[in-house]
Design a protein around this motif. Structure first.
Motif, mmCIF file in Angstrom:
data_model
loop_
_atom_site.group_PDB
_atom_site.id
_atom_site.type_symbol
_atom_site.label_atom_id
_atom_site.label_comp_id
_atom_site.label_asym_id
_atom_site.label_seq_id
_atom_site.Cartn_x
_atom_site.Cartn_y
_atom_site.Cartn_z
ATOM 1 N N TYR A 121 0.850 -1.196 0.000
ATOM 2 C CA TYR A 121 0.000 0.000 0.000
ATOM 3 C C TYR A 121 0.894 1.257 0.000
ATOM 4 C CZ TYR A 121 -4.597 -2.153 0.871
ATOM 5 O OH TYR A 121 -5.783 -2.856 0.750
ATOM 6 N N ALA A 122 1.856 1.276 0.903
ATOM 7 C CA ALA A 122 2.750 2.434 0.976
ATOM 8 C C ALA A 122 3.730 2.460 -0.186
ATOM 9 C CB ALA A 122 3.506 2.430 2.302
ATOM 10 N N GLU A 123 4.282 1.315 -0.546
ATOM 11 C CA GLU A 123 5.268 1.280 -1.621
ATOM 12 C C GLU A 123 4.661 1.770 -2.940
ATOM 13 O OE1 GLU A 123 8.268 1.008 -1.187
ATOM 14 O OE2 GLU A 123 8.757 -0.385 0.433
ATOM 15 N N GLU A 124 3.432 1.339 -3.238
ATOM 16 C CA GLU A 124 2.783 1.785 -4.468
ATOM 17 C C GLU A 124 2.379 3.250 -4.374
ATOM 18 O OE1 GLU A 124 2.603 0.024 -7.298
ATOM 19 O OE2 GLU A 124 3.776 -1.481 -6.213
ATOM 20 N N TRP A 125 2.012 3.713 -3.191
ATOM 21 C CA TRP A 125 1.704 5.130 -2.999
ATOM 22 C C TRP A 125 2.970 5.976 -3.196
ATOM 23 C CZ3 TRP A 125 3.146 8.980 0.507
ATOM 24 C CH2 TRP A 125 2.356 10.136 0.494
ATOM 25 N N PHE A 126 4.104 5.477 -2.726
ATOM 26 C CA PHE A 126 5.378 6.183 -2.929
ATOM 27 C C PHE A 126 5.674 6.353 -4.417
ATOM 28 C CE2 PHE A 126 7.111 4.357 1.309
ATOM 29 C CZ PHE A 126 6.590 5.434 2.010
ATOM 30 N N LYS A 127 5.317 5.374 -5.227
ATOM 31 C CA LYS A 127 5.571 5.471 -6.669
ATOM 32 C C LYS A 127 4.821 6.643 -7.288
ATOM 33 C CE LYS A 127 6.509 0.534 -7.392
ATOM 34 N NZ LYS A 127 6.048 -0.722 -8.044
ATOM 35 N N LEU A 128 3.666 6.979 -6.701
ATOM 36 C CA LEU A 128 2.873 8.104 -7.211
ATOM 37 C C LEU A 128 3.316 9.440 -6.627
ATOM 38 C CD1 LEU A 128 -0.766 6.634 -7.026
ATOM 39 C CD2 LEU A 128 0.706 6.816 -9.046
ATOM 40 N N HIS A 129 3.717 9.440 -5.354
ATOM 41 C CA HIS A 129 3.940 10.706 -4.647
ATOM 42 C C HIS A 129 5.372 10.877 -4.115
ATOM 43 C CE1 HIS A 129 -0.341 11.672 -4.769
ATOM 44 N NE2 HIS A 129 -0.561 10.407 -4.473
ATOM 45 N N GLY A 130 6.238 9.899 -4.386
ATOM 46 C CA GLY A 130 7.602 9.990 -3.894
ATOM 47 C C GLY A 130 7.724 9.438 -2.480
ATOM 48 N N ARG A 131 8.867 8.868 -2.181
ATOM 49 C CA ARG A 131 9.090 8.320 -0.836
ATOM 50 C C ARG A 131 9.251 9.472 0.141
ATOM 51 N NH1 ARG A 131 10.273 3.139 0.402
ATOM 52 N NH2 ARG A 131 11.084 2.699 2.485
ATOM 53 N N GLN A 132 8.430 9.529 1.137
ATOM 54 C CA GLN A 132 8.411 10.665 2.051
ATOM 55 C C GLN A 132 7.794 10.245 3.380
ATOM 56 O OE1 GLN A 132 5.131 13.569 1.115
ATOM 57 N NE2 GLN A 132 4.962 12.332 -0.750
ATOM 58 N N ARG A 133 7.894 11.127 4.360
ATOM 59 C CA ARG A 133 7.275 10.887 5.648
ATOM 60 C C ARG A 133 5.761 11.035 5.503
ATOM 61 N NH1 ARG A 133 10.790 10.318 9.527
ATOM 62 N NH2 ARG A 133 9.149 10.461 11.111
ATOM 63 N N PHE A 134 5.027 10.301 6.361
ATOM 64 C CA PHE A 134 3.569 10.349 6.309
ATOM 65 C C PHE A 134 3.009 10.034 7.691
ATOM 66 C CE2 PHE A 134 4.814 6.001 5.400
ATOM 67 C CZ PHE A 134 3.901 5.218 6.096
ATOM 68 N N SER A 135 1.721 10.264 7.857
ATOM 69 C CA SER A 135 1.008 9.879 9.076
ATOM 70 C C SER A 135 -0.094 8.898 8.689
ATOM 71 C CB SER A 135 0.416 11.111 9.762
ATOM 72 O OG SER A 135 1.445 11.980 10.213
#
Length: 284
Positions: free
Chosen positions: A83-97
């Protein structure tokens, strides 16, 4: 809105909203969608950009040709990392809550386990996952319970009769009864309940490991409970809470059904009071 393609799992749909600039990955409760948190417009949505994911068998998320046998066996925990890895592909690897309500807390907390070095804050409302809920455990993990759950799904009257009895003995309130009844009044809805809970049966966070990770990485943790919630009450979560350093705990004069405008009002007033108290300390 957008979609994540999770390898070996399916297509996860998400809603994007909020006027803040800090990313917040959110997981809704049963029978809702990733847009559930839109009512928190004066509190959470002013600070965060929410990415609210739909559970499978909800709204537009779709499994990739999973058989009933695969669904009942459950989605492997390791797939939550995607879920996070694929989201990173769209928005870049970054901090999140992360934010979650009810059964969605299980998914959010697994992401915390997977990415503790990237998580800034945890916001959980009426959370499942902080203790073992015996009812779900019986239906999803014990032989007699699994057989009963399947019978409840196929029967036209058993599930609704069980709900009425739970209401009668005070285990659930009228609001929760109305919501649950509406999710069980047709064969398709009952099957969706059966599939959803079984698919998520293995998605349980490690409640022994999590407090250490939260403390080690100094992750802010806000936990909100309904004073009249009989499903996931505060007292059941106490062993977990007592292991945390400085958790922000709230008790709201509501039942399990927490994601309503009244919660937005409560959080907004609390934030204003915090600011006022801080200014008072500075001026003393």
């Amino acid at each position: 809105m957008g979609f994540l393609q999770i390898p070996g799992l399916g297509t996860v749909h998400f809603h994007e909203y909020g006027t803040g600039d800090k990313p917040l990955l959110a997981f809704h409760g049963y029978g809702m969608t990733g847009k559930q948190f839109h009512v928190l417009e004066q509190s959470v949505l002013k600070e965060y950009r929410v990415y609210g994911f739909d559970h499978f068998f909800h709204h537009e998320s779709r499994l990739d040709n999973w058989t009933e046998e695969q669904i009942v066996a459950g989605m492997p925990r390791a797939m939550m990392r995607h879920y996070a890895e694929e989201w990173f592909k769209l928005h870049g690897r970054q901090r999140f809550s992360v934010m979650a309500y009810s059964i969605g807390a299980n998914l959010a907390l697994i992401l915390v386990e997977e990415f503790p070095d990237l998580v800034d804050e945890i916001i959980l409302m009426a959370p499942d996952g902080l203790s073992v809920f015996k009812g779900f455990h019986f239906l999803l993990h014990q032989g007699p319970g699994k057989r009963l759950f399947k019978r409840l799904t196929k029967s036209k009257w058993m599930a609704t009769s069980l709900l009425r009895n739970l209401l009668r003995i005070g285990f659930i309130d009228q609001a929760l009864f109305d919501i649950a009844y509406n999710e069980l009044d047709t064969p398709k809805k009952r099957l969706d309940v059966y599939y959803t809970l079984n698919l998520m049966r293995l998605l349980t966070p490690d409640i022994e490991k999590l407090p250490d990770l939260i403390n080690q990485h100094k992750i802010k943790c806000m936990l909100i409970f309904g004073k009249h919630d009989n499903l996931f009450p505060h007292k059941k979560a106490l062993p977990f809470i007592e292991k945390l350093h400085n958790p922000d705990i709230h008790h709201v004069d509501l039942g399990h059904w927490l994601i309503v405008p009244a919660l937005d009002d409560y959080l907004t007033k609390f934030e204003r009071q915090e600011i006022a108290d801080h200014l008072r300390q500075i001026n003393q």
